[in-house]
Write a protein that holds these residues in place. Structure first.
Motif, PDB file in Angstrom:
ATOM      1  N   ILE A  12      30.214 -10.591 -11.768  1.00  0.00           N
ATOM      2  CA  ILE A  12      29.539  -9.399 -11.257  1.00  0.00           C
ATOM      3  C   ILE A  12      28.031  -9.628 -11.239  1.00  0.00           C
ATOM      4  N   ASN A  13      27.330  -8.820 -10.448  1.00  0.00           N
ATOM      5  CA  ASN A  13      25.896  -9.024 -10.243  1.00  0.00           C
ATOM      6  C   ASN A  13      25.021  -8.246 -11.225  1.00  0.00           C
ATOM      7  N   ALA A  14      25.457  -8.122 -12.456  1.00  0.00           N
ATOM      8  CA  ALA A  14      24.655  -7.507 -13.514  1.00  0.00           C
ATOM      9  C   ALA A  14      24.948  -8.252 -14.799  1.00  0.00           C
ATOM     10  N   GLY A  15      23.924  -8.384 -15.634  1.00  0.00           N
ATOM     11  CA  GLY A  15      24.095  -9.122 -16.877  1.00  0.00           C
ATOM     12  C   GLY A  15      23.321  -8.480 -18.010  1.00  0.00           C
ATOM     13  N   ALA A  16      22.851  -9.317 -18.922  1.00  0.00           N
ATOM     14  CA  ALA A  16      22.141  -8.833 -20.108  1.00  0.00           C
ATOM     15  C   ALA A  16      20.912  -7.996 -19.738  1.00  0.00           C
ATOM     16  N   GLY A  17      20.256  -8.353 -18.652  1.00  0.00           N
ATOM     17  CA  GLY A  17      19.087  -7.597 -18.203  1.00  0.00           C
ATOM     18  C   GLY A  17      19.412  -6.159 -17.847  1.00  0.00           C
ATOM     19  N   ALA A  18      20.680  -5.878 -17.546  1.00  0.00           N
ATOM     20  CA  ALA A  18      21.123  -4.512 -17.222  1.00  0.00           C
ATOM     21  C   ALA A  18      21.858  -3.881 -18.405  1.00  0.00           C
ATOM     22  N   GLY A  19      21.833  -4.565 -19.556  1.00  0.00           N
ATOM     23  CA  GLY A  19      22.475  -4.011 -20.741  1.00  0.00           C
ATOM     24  C   GLY A  19      23.950  -4.348 -20.886  1.00  0.00           C
ATOM     25  N   ILE A  20      24.467  -5.247 -20.054  1.00  0.00           N
ATOM     26  CA  ILE A  20      25.871  -5.645 -20.133  1.00  0.00           C
ATOM     27  C   ILE A  20      26.072  -6.522 -21.365  1.00  0.00           C
ATOM     28  N   GLN A  21      27.185  -6.293 -22.074  1.00  0.00           N
ATOM     29  CA  GLN A  21      27.505  -7.070 -23.265  1.00  0.00           C
ATOM     30  C   GLN A  21      28.962  -7.517 -23.218  1.00  0.00           C
ATOM     31  N   ALA A  22      29.255  -8.622 -23.894  1.00  0.00           N
ATOM     32  CA  ALA A  22      30.640  -9.069 -24.015  1.00  0.00           C
ATOM     33  C   ALA A  22      31.454  -7.960 -24.659  1.00  0.00           C
ATOM     34  N   GLY A  23      32.650  -7.719 -24.127  1.00  0.00           N
ATOM     35  CA  GLY A  23      33.519  -6.660 -24.614  1.00  0.00           C
ATOM     36  C   GLY A  23      33.436  -5.377 -23.809  1.00  0.00           C
ATOM     37  N   ASP A  24      32.371  -5.210 -23.003  1.00  0.00           N
ATOM     38  CA  ASP A  24      32.265  -4.029 -22.135  1.00  0.00           C
ATOM     39  C   ASP A  24      33.413  -4.050 -21.131  1.00  0.00           C
ATOM     40  N   SER A  25      33.885  -2.868 -20.750  1.00  0.00           N
ATOM     41  CA  SER A  25      34.939  -2.801 -19.734  1.00  0.00           C
ATOM     42  C   SER A  25      34.481  -1.946 -18.563  1.00  0.00           C
ATOM     43  N   PHE A  26      34.920  -2.335 -17.390  1.00  0.00           N
ATOM     44  CA  PHE A  26      34.548  -1.677 -16.150  1.00  0.00           C
ATOM     45  C   PHE A  26      35.768  -1.566 -15.242  1.00  0.00           C
ATOM     46  N   ARG A  27      35.744  -0.572 -14.373  1.00  0.00           N
ATOM     47  CA  ARG A  27      36.767  -0.421 -13.349  1.00  0.00           C
ATOM     48  C   ARG A  27      36.193  -0.963 -12.038  1.00  0.00           C
TER      49      ARG A  27
END
Length: 83
Positions: A12-27
């Motif tokens: 996906i086109n978002a990462g740590a800079g957008a606050g994404i962390q391992a274990g997050d879930s998305f639909r």
């Protein structure tokens, strides 16, 4: 948004800079129809269909990878949203 999909893994086109962390879930959603005003042609909204979910497994500054489970394979441009 979905950047790439291969062998059950979604990028996906978002990462740590957008606050994404391992274990997050998305639909993940696919746009099935764009709704436009018949008179003006202005886009009013979209009809979307949920195709599955991802759980983030690896995070970089600008992108992330996650394992996917769902009904249809994700495609580049599909929408990623909080579950």
């Amino acid at each position: 948004q979905v950047v790439d999909f291969e062998f059950g893994e979604v990028a996906i086109n978002a990462g740590a800079g957008a606050g994404i962390q391992a274990g997050d879930s998305f639909r993940i959603y696919r746009v099935t129809r764009v709704l436009t005003d018949p008179t003006t042609g202005r886009v009013l909204g979209q009809r979307k269909h949920a195709i599955g979910e991802i759980v983030i497994t690896e995070v970089d500054d600008n992108f992330a990878f996650g394992s996917f489970e769902g009904d249809y394979d994700p495609q580049r441009g599909d929408i990623v949203s909080l579950s």
